[in-house]
Enzyme design. Sequence first.
Site, PDB file in Angstrom:
ATOM      1  N   GLU A  65       4.120  -5.177   6.978  1.00  0.00           N
ATOM      2  CA  GLU A  65       3.086  -4.233   7.922  1.00  0.00           C
ATOM      3  C   GLU A  65       3.539  -4.039   9.247  1.00  0.00           C
ATOM      4  OE1 GLU A  65       2.153  -6.536   5.797  1.00  0.00           O
ATOM      5  OE2 GLU A  65       0.416  -5.714   4.485  1.00  0.00           O
ATOM      6  N   GLU A 119      -0.288  -9.332  -0.987  1.00  0.00           N
ATOM      7  CA  GLU A 119      -1.810  -9.468  -1.020  1.00  0.00           C
ATOM      8  C   GLU A 119      -2.485  -9.583  -2.214  1.00  0.00           C
ATOM      9  OE1 GLU A 119      -2.146  -6.735   2.312  1.00  0.00           O
ATOM     10  OE2 GLU A 119      -3.329  -7.977   3.298  1.00  0.00           O
ATOM     11  N   GLY A 176       0.574  -5.126   0.662  1.00  0.00           N
ATOM     12  CA  GLY A 176      -0.726  -5.190  -0.204  1.00  0.00           C
ATOM     13  C   GLY A 176      -0.221  -5.596  -1.664  1.00  0.00           C
ATOM     14  N   ALA A 230       0.807  -1.243   0.209  1.00  0.00           N
ATOM     15  CA  ALA A 230       0.063  -0.076  -0.014  1.00  0.00           C
ATOM     16  C   ALA A 230       0.935   1.130   0.027  1.00  0.00           C
ATOM     17  CB  ALA A 230      -0.908  -0.066   1.101  1.00  0.00           C
TER      18      ALA A 230
HETATM   19  C1  HXC Z   1       4.988   4.503  -1.128  1.00  0.00           C
HETATM   20  C2  HXC Z   1       7.063   3.656  -1.798  1.00  0.00           C
HETATM   21  C3  HXC Z   1       6.677   2.525  -1.305  1.00  0.00           C
HETATM   22  C4  HXC Z   1       5.279   2.041  -0.676  1.00  0.00           C
HETATM   23  C5  HXC Z   1       8.418   2.363  -1.943  1.00  0.00           C
HETATM   24  N1  HXC Z   1       8.196   3.532  -2.188  1.00  0.00           N
HETATM   25  N2  HXC Z   1       7.546   1.531  -1.408  1.00  0.00           N
HETATM   26  N3  HXC Z   1       6.087   4.669  -1.709  1.00  0.00           N
HETATM   27  N4  HXC Z   1       4.441   3.090  -0.548  1.00  0.00           N
HETATM   28  N5  HXC Z   1       4.875   1.218  -0.244  1.00  0.00           N
HETATM   29  C6  HXC Z   1       8.933   4.677  -2.939  1.00  0.00           C
HETATM   30  C7  HXC Z   1      10.144   4.922  -1.938  1.00  0.00           C
HETATM   31  O1  HXC Z   1       9.730   5.996  -1.106  1.00  0.00           O
HETATM   32  C8  HXC Z   1      10.933   5.719  -3.083  1.00  0.00           C
HETATM   33  O2  HXC Z   1      10.530   7.158  -3.348  1.00  0.00           O
HETATM   34  C9  HXC Z   1      10.860   4.943  -4.195  1.00  0.00           C
HETATM   35  O3  HXC Z   1       9.518   4.267  -4.193  1.00  0.00           O
HETATM   36  C10 HXC Z   1      11.885   3.680  -4.247  1.00  0.00           C
HETATM   37  O4  HXC Z   1      12.084   3.044  -3.257  1.00  0.00           O
HETATM   38  P1  HXC Z   1      13.252   2.923  -2.425  1.00  0.00           P
HETATM   39  O5  HXC Z   1      12.852   2.704  -0.879  1.00  0.00           O
HETATM   40  O6  HXC Z   1      14.399   4.082  -2.621  1.00  0.00           O
HETATM   41  O7  HXC Z   1      13.873   1.693  -3.046  1.00  0.00           O
HETATM   42  P2  HXC Z   1      14.896   0.487  -2.481  1.00  0.00           P
HETATM   43  O8  HXC Z   1      15.824   1.166  -1.550  1.00  0.00           O
HETATM   44  O9  HXC Z   1      15.170  -0.500  -3.594  1.00  0.00           O
HETATM   45  O10 HXC Z   1      14.003  -0.501  -1.584  1.00  0.00           O
HETATM   46  C11 HXC Z   1      12.716  -1.385  -1.994  1.00  0.00           C
HETATM   47  C12 HXC Z   1      11.888  -1.578  -0.847  1.00  0.00           C
HETATM   48  C13 HXC Z   1      11.521  -0.328  -0.108  1.00  0.00           C
HETATM   49  C14 HXC Z   1      12.708  -2.466  -0.025  1.00  0.00           C
HETATM   50  C15 HXC Z   1      10.601  -2.271  -1.390  1.00  0.00           C
HETATM   51  O11 HXC Z   1      10.968   0.717  -1.075  1.00  0.00           O
HETATM   52  C16 HXC Z   1      10.418  -0.464   1.044  1.00  0.00           C
HETATM   53  O12 HXC Z   1      10.740  -1.183   1.977  1.00  0.00           O
HETATM   54  N6  HXC Z   1       9.116  -0.136   0.733  1.00  0.00           N
HETATM   55  C17 HXC Z   1       8.125  -0.455   1.593  1.00  0.00           C
HETATM   56  C18 HXC Z   1       7.674  -1.664   1.778  1.00  0.00           C
HETATM   57  C19 HXC Z   1       6.526  -1.906   2.849  1.00  0.00           C
HETATM   58  O13 HXC Z   1       6.627  -1.577   3.779  1.00  0.00           O
HETATM   59  N7  HXC Z   1       5.297  -2.282   2.305  1.00  0.00           N
HETATM   60  C20 HXC Z   1       3.997  -2.574   3.210  1.00  0.00           C
HETATM   61  C21 HXC Z   1       3.264  -1.189   3.012  1.00  0.00           C
HETATM   62  S1  HXC Z   1       1.984  -1.293   4.080  1.00  0.00           S
HETATM   63  P3  HXC Z   1      11.181   8.521  -3.081  1.00  0.00           P
HETATM   64  O14 HXC Z   1      10.433   9.255  -3.837  1.00  0.00           O
HETATM   65  O15 HXC Z   1      11.118   8.381  -1.651  1.00  0.00           O
HETATM   66  O16 HXC Z   1      12.899   8.086  -3.633  1.00  0.00           O
HETATM   67  C22 HXC Z   1       0.791  -2.072   3.363  1.00  0.00           C
HETATM   68  C23 HXC Z   1      -0.653  -2.440   3.999  1.00  0.00           C
HETATM   69  C24 HXC Z   1      -1.589  -3.382   3.244  1.00  0.00           C
HETATM   70  O17 HXC Z   1       0.971  -2.775   2.175  1.00  0.00           O
HETATM   71  C25 HXC Z   1      -2.782  -3.128   3.122  1.00  0.00           C
HETATM   72  C26 HXC Z   1      -3.915  -3.282   2.298  1.00  0.00           C
HETATM   73  C27 HXC Z   1      -3.449  -2.575   1.144  1.00  0.00           C
END
Ligand code: HXC
Length: 256
Positions: free
Chosen positions: A130, A110, A107, A64
């Site tokens: 999450e 999911e 997500g 998400a």
């Molecule tokens: C918003 C995101 C994002 C996310 C990455 N980005 N994941 N933006 N939401 N979930 C953005 C980053 O901020 C960044 O933008 C750009 O994408 C590239 O990401 P990086 O982090 O610089 O890349 P990298 O170092 O290669 O790392 C990749 C990654 C990391 C390991 C996937 O991005 C990460 O941990 N992302 C979050 C993963 C996460 O926690 N997902 C669960 C979310 S909660 P900028 O502009 O800042 O450079 C969820 C709840 C579900 O999913 C509920 C129902 C839908």
Amino acid sequence: MTETIRIETRGSVGLITLDRPEALNALNDAVMREVVAAAETFEADASVGAIVITGSDKAFAAGADIKAMAALTYTDVSADDPLADWDRLLAIRIPVIAAVSGYALGGGCELAMMCDTVFASETAKFGQPEILLGIIPGIGGTQRLTRAVGKAVAMDLVLTGRTIDADEALRIGLVARVLPADSLLEETIAVAEQIAQRSRLANAAAKRAVNAAFELPLVDGLAAERAEFLDLFATEDRAEGMAAFIEKRPANFRHR
Ligand code: HXC
């Protein structure tokens, strides 16, 4: 015109490509709306018999959109259910395959699990991180993952938030196939095309019957399967499929 996805047809396969590279295809409201609408449009198109949902080489979807979620208050999320439209994906009757390269986190994992099956590239990485954000999965991660891989593994993934690679995902039963990254999409589309050539009615029955195994006690699931099996004897496609076998020719399903 769509903002967050690309939509195309390849033969009888509807292809939905998540396309928010600046956010690793993070799922926001627009993605949800557009993916669901595209899937419903494909389903309504008699020339499309299966759907493939994919992302980029780097990310299927990194979850998400955390930046959008960070601004939400409890009142925002409880006033109306912002995730409800994802459920419409479950009502799609034609088969949906996820082709996953790179990150399928939160997500994203999911969404892959909401599809009927998941094919992964060797570069795919799955996880439910999450818990690291102080939340838990919200579109089926605790439920579909547990049914797919069992309680111990689901708890491991949901409580640690750790990321697993494609081989581990295959071993635990989260994905059906692991394919080379450079041929993942084409091979997935080829499988989807084969599926699309079969009876549309039998495909829909197969989906309902397998999904019944997720929802129902065994005795009820078996009854649901039997009813679907018997109903298919009313279809022209069943007669055609069996006649084609006996006549040693390919079947030409009319309601494929
Ligand atoms: C918003 C995101 C994002 C996310 C990455 N980005 N994941 N933006 N939401 N979930 C953005 C980053 O901020 C960044 O933008 C750009 O994408 C590239 O990401 P990086 O982090 O610089 O890349 P990298 O170092 O290669 O790392 C990749 C990654 C990391 C390991 C996937 O991005 C990460 O941990 N992302 C979050 C993963 C996460 O926690 N997902 C669960 C979310 S909660 P900028 O502009 O800042 O450079 C969820 C709840 C579900 O999913 C509920 C129902 C839908």
